[in-house]
Design a protein around this motif. Structure first.
Motif, PDB file in Angstrom:
ATOM      1  N   GLU A 160      -1.414   1.117  53.624  1.00 47.29           N
ATOM      2  CA  GLU A 160      -2.389   2.187  53.401  1.00 47.29           C
ATOM      3  C   GLU A 160      -3.450   1.787  52.375  1.00 47.29           C
ATOM      4  OE1 GLU A 160      -2.320   6.799  51.774  1.00 47.29           O
ATOM      5  OE2 GLU A 160      -0.450   5.797  52.273  1.00 47.29           O
ATOM      6  N   ARG A 161      -3.078   0.993  51.415  1.00 45.61           N
ATOM      7  CA  ARG A 161      -3.972   0.642  50.318  1.00 45.61           C
ATOM      8  C   ARG A 161      -4.877  -0.517  50.720  1.00 45.61           C
ATOM      9  NH1 ARG A 161      -2.473   1.164  44.519  1.00 45.61           N
ATOM     10  NH2 ARG A 161      -4.473   0.862  43.549  1.00 45.61           N
ATOM     11  N   LEU A 162      -6.162  -0.341  50.587  1.00 48.53           N
ATOM     12  CA  LEU A 162      -7.140  -1.354  50.937  1.00 48.53           C
ATOM     13  C   LEU A 162      -7.017  -2.547  49.997  1.00 48.53           C
ATOM     14  CD1 LEU A 162      -9.462  -1.830  52.919  1.00 48.53           C
ATOM     15  CD2 LEU A 162     -11.009  -0.929  51.199  1.00 48.53           C
ATOM     16  N   TYR A 163      -6.967  -3.745  50.531  1.00 50.82           N
ATOM     17  CA  TYR A 163      -6.853  -5.016  49.811  1.00 50.82           C
ATOM     18  C   TYR A 163      -5.492  -5.221  49.149  1.00 50.82           C
ATOM     19  CZ  TYR A 163     -11.871  -5.244  50.475  1.00 50.82           C
ATOM     20  OH  TYR A 163     -13.116  -5.261  51.026  1.00 50.82           O
ATOM     21  N   GLN A 164      -4.589  -4.276  49.279  1.00 52.49           N
ATOM     22  CA  GLN A 164      -3.217  -4.446  48.785  1.00 52.49           C
ATOM     23  C   GLN A 164      -2.250  -3.868  49.821  1.00 52.49           C
ATOM     24  OE1 GLN A 164      -3.168  -2.610  44.892  1.00 52.49           O
ATOM     25  NE2 GLN A 164      -3.645  -4.556  43.917  1.00 52.49           N
ATOM     26  N   PRO A 165      -2.140  -4.522  50.987  1.00 51.10           N
ATOM     27  CA  PRO A 165      -1.323  -3.956  52.068  1.00 51.10           C
ATOM     28  C   PRO A 165       0.165  -3.918  51.768  1.00 51.10           C
ATOM     29  CG  PRO A 165      -2.073  -6.153  52.653  1.00 51.10           C
ATOM     30  CD  PRO A 165      -2.772  -5.785  51.371  1.00 51.10           C
ATOM     31  N   ALA A 166       0.645  -4.671  50.782  1.00 51.55           N
ATOM     32  CA  ALA A 166       2.068  -4.657  50.449  1.00 51.55           C
ATOM     33  C   ALA A 166       2.415  -3.565  49.453  1.00 51.55           C
ATOM     34  CB  ALA A 166       2.484  -6.019  49.886  1.00 51.55           C
ATOM     35  N   PHE A 167       1.418  -2.859  48.916  1.00 59.66           N
ATOM     36  CA  PHE A 167       1.665  -1.800  47.944  1.00 59.66           C
ATOM     37  C   PHE A 167       2.254  -0.595  48.662  1.00 59.66           C
ATOM     38  CE2 PHE A 167       0.529   1.920  45.417  1.00 59.66           C
ATOM     39  CZ  PHE A 167       0.894   1.519  44.150  1.00 59.66           C
ATOM     40  N   GLY A 168       3.349  -0.066  48.147  1.00 60.74           N
ATOM     41  CA  GLY A 168       3.958   1.127  48.715  1.00 60.74           C
ATOM     42  C   GLY A 168       5.398   0.890  49.117  1.00 60.74           C
ATOM     43  N   THR A 169       5.953   1.876  49.820  1.00 61.41           N
ATOM     44  CA  THR A 169       7.336   1.816  50.274  1.00 61.41           C
ATOM     45  C   THR A 169       7.399   2.139  51.761  1.00 61.41           C
ATOM     46  OG1 THR A 169       7.702   4.141  49.732  1.00 61.41           O
ATOM     47  CG2 THR A 169       8.251   2.531  48.028  1.00 61.41           C
ATOM     48  N   ASP A 170       8.595   2.089  52.308  1.00 63.09           N
ATOM     49  CA  ASP A 170       8.811   2.375  53.731  1.00 63.09           C
ATOM     50  C   ASP A 170       9.299   3.802  53.959  1.00 63.09           C
ATOM     51  OD1 ASP A 170       8.069  -0.187  54.535  1.00 63.09           O
ATOM     52  OD2 ASP A 170      10.091  -0.965  54.208  1.00 63.09           O
ATOM     53  N   ILE A 171       8.999   4.696  53.034  1.00 60.85           N
ATOM     54  CA  ILE A 171       9.480   6.079  53.160  1.00 60.85           C
ATOM     55  C   ILE A 171       8.925   6.731  54.422  1.00 60.85           C
ATOM     56  CG2 ILE A 171       9.304   8.385  52.148  1.00 60.85           C
ATOM     57  CD1 ILE A 171       9.645   7.072  49.419  1.00 60.85           C
ATOM     58  N   TYR A 172       7.640   6.581  54.681  1.00 62.93           N
ATOM     59  CA  TYR A 172       7.036   7.223  55.847  1.00 62.93           C
ATOM     60  C   TYR A 172       7.534   6.611  57.150  1.00 62.93           C
ATOM     61  CZ  TYR A 172       3.845   9.911  52.977  1.00 62.93           C
ATOM     62  OH  TYR A 172       3.320  10.800  52.072  1.00 62.93           O
ATOM     63  N   ASP A 173       7.922   5.336  57.123  1.00 67.58           N
ATOM     64  CA  ASP A 173       8.435   4.697  58.335  1.00 67.58           C
ATOM     65  C   ASP A 173       9.812   5.210  58.717  1.00 67.58           C
ATOM     66  OD1 ASP A 173       6.118   3.225  58.451  1.00 67.58           O
ATOM     67  OD2 ASP A 173       6.973   1.507  57.382  1.00 67.58           O
ATOM     68  N   THR A 174      10.546   5.778  57.775  1.00 69.62           N
ATOM     69  CA  THR A 174      11.884   6.294  58.070  1.00 69.62           C
ATOM     70  C   THR A 174      11.863   7.742  58.555  1.00 69.62           C
ATOM     71  OG1 THR A 174      12.230   6.994  55.796  1.00 69.62           O
ATOM     72  CG2 THR A 174      12.972   4.790  56.380  1.00 69.62           C
ATOM     73  N   LEU A 175      10.705   8.375  58.560  1.00 69.88           N
ATOM     74  CA  LEU A 175      10.650   9.785  58.942  1.00 69.88           C
ATOM     75  C   LEU A 175      11.158  10.041  60.354  1.00 69.88           C
ATOM     76  CD1 LEU A 175       7.268  11.005  57.435  1.00 69.88           C
ATOM     77  CD2 LEU A 175       9.551  11.649  56.734  1.00 69.88           C
ATOM     78  N   PHE A 176      10.830   9.146  61.290  1.00 77.58           N
ATOM     79  CA  PHE A 176      11.199   9.383  62.683  1.00 77.58           C
ATOM     80  C   PHE A 176      12.230   8.376  63.195  1.00 77.58           C
ATOM     81  CE2 PHE A 176       6.979  11.204  62.098  1.00 77.58           C
ATOM     82  CZ  PHE A 176       7.263  12.512  62.435  1.00 77.58           C
TER      83      PHE A 176
END
Length: 154
Positions: A60-76
């Motif tokens: 989601e973050r521009l120029y830092q694609p590894a920033f964040g977690t996989d929380i949204y990927d586990t929703l479904f």
């Protein structure tokens, strides 16, 4: 192609002057006529940084694609022990890489029982107990993840 290594920094205590804000708190709420609620302590800003990391989807973050977690990927995804372990691993890896000044004392990823808004059982709860630097207090943070929304308390 050579890979650049991220330079690790330590969190310096910046709350030496009580009337100087050092950041913006999450969630963005206007209080007191100002644009956003501001944080005046290093600990408050570190917790806002943690919330920002947890609620950001990888890519989601521009120029830092590894920033964040996989929380949204586990929703479904189907909620299995493998899914819960993968989510736990994603959170720990992200915090240790992006926020090395935050120590995770306890992390539980589980399926809560008796959630009235979710009779089918598609809710995951993430319970964290974190500490900023080595001298900070234990701060509890709870995320409730369901297909409808993500609620963060703490």
């Amino acid at each position: 192609m050579a890979r650049r290594r991220r330079i690790e920094t330590t969190l310096e205590v910046q709350d030496l002057q009580k009337n100087v804000a050092i950041g913006i708190k999450l969630p963005f709420i206007s209080k007191g006529g100002g644009l956003f609620q501001q944080s005046y302590t290093t600990q408050d800003q570190a917790i806002s940084n943690l919330k920002n990391l947890l609620l950001t989807r990888k890519g989601e973050r521009l120029y830092q694609p590894a920033f964040g977690t996989d929380i949204y990927d586990t929703l479904f995804e189907q909620i299995t022990d493998t899914t819960l372990f993968g989510l736990r691993d994603s959170i720990l890896t992200a915090i240790s890489f992006w926020l090395p000044y935050i120590t995770v004392n306890e992390l539980n990823v589980y399926i809560p029982e008796n959630v009235p808004a979710d009779p089918i059982g598609h809710t995951i709860r993430v319970s964290l107990s974190v500490q900023v630097n080595n001298n900070g207090a234990n701060i509890p943070i709870t995320l409730t993840i369901s297909p409808n929304n993500i609620i963060i308390n703490g």
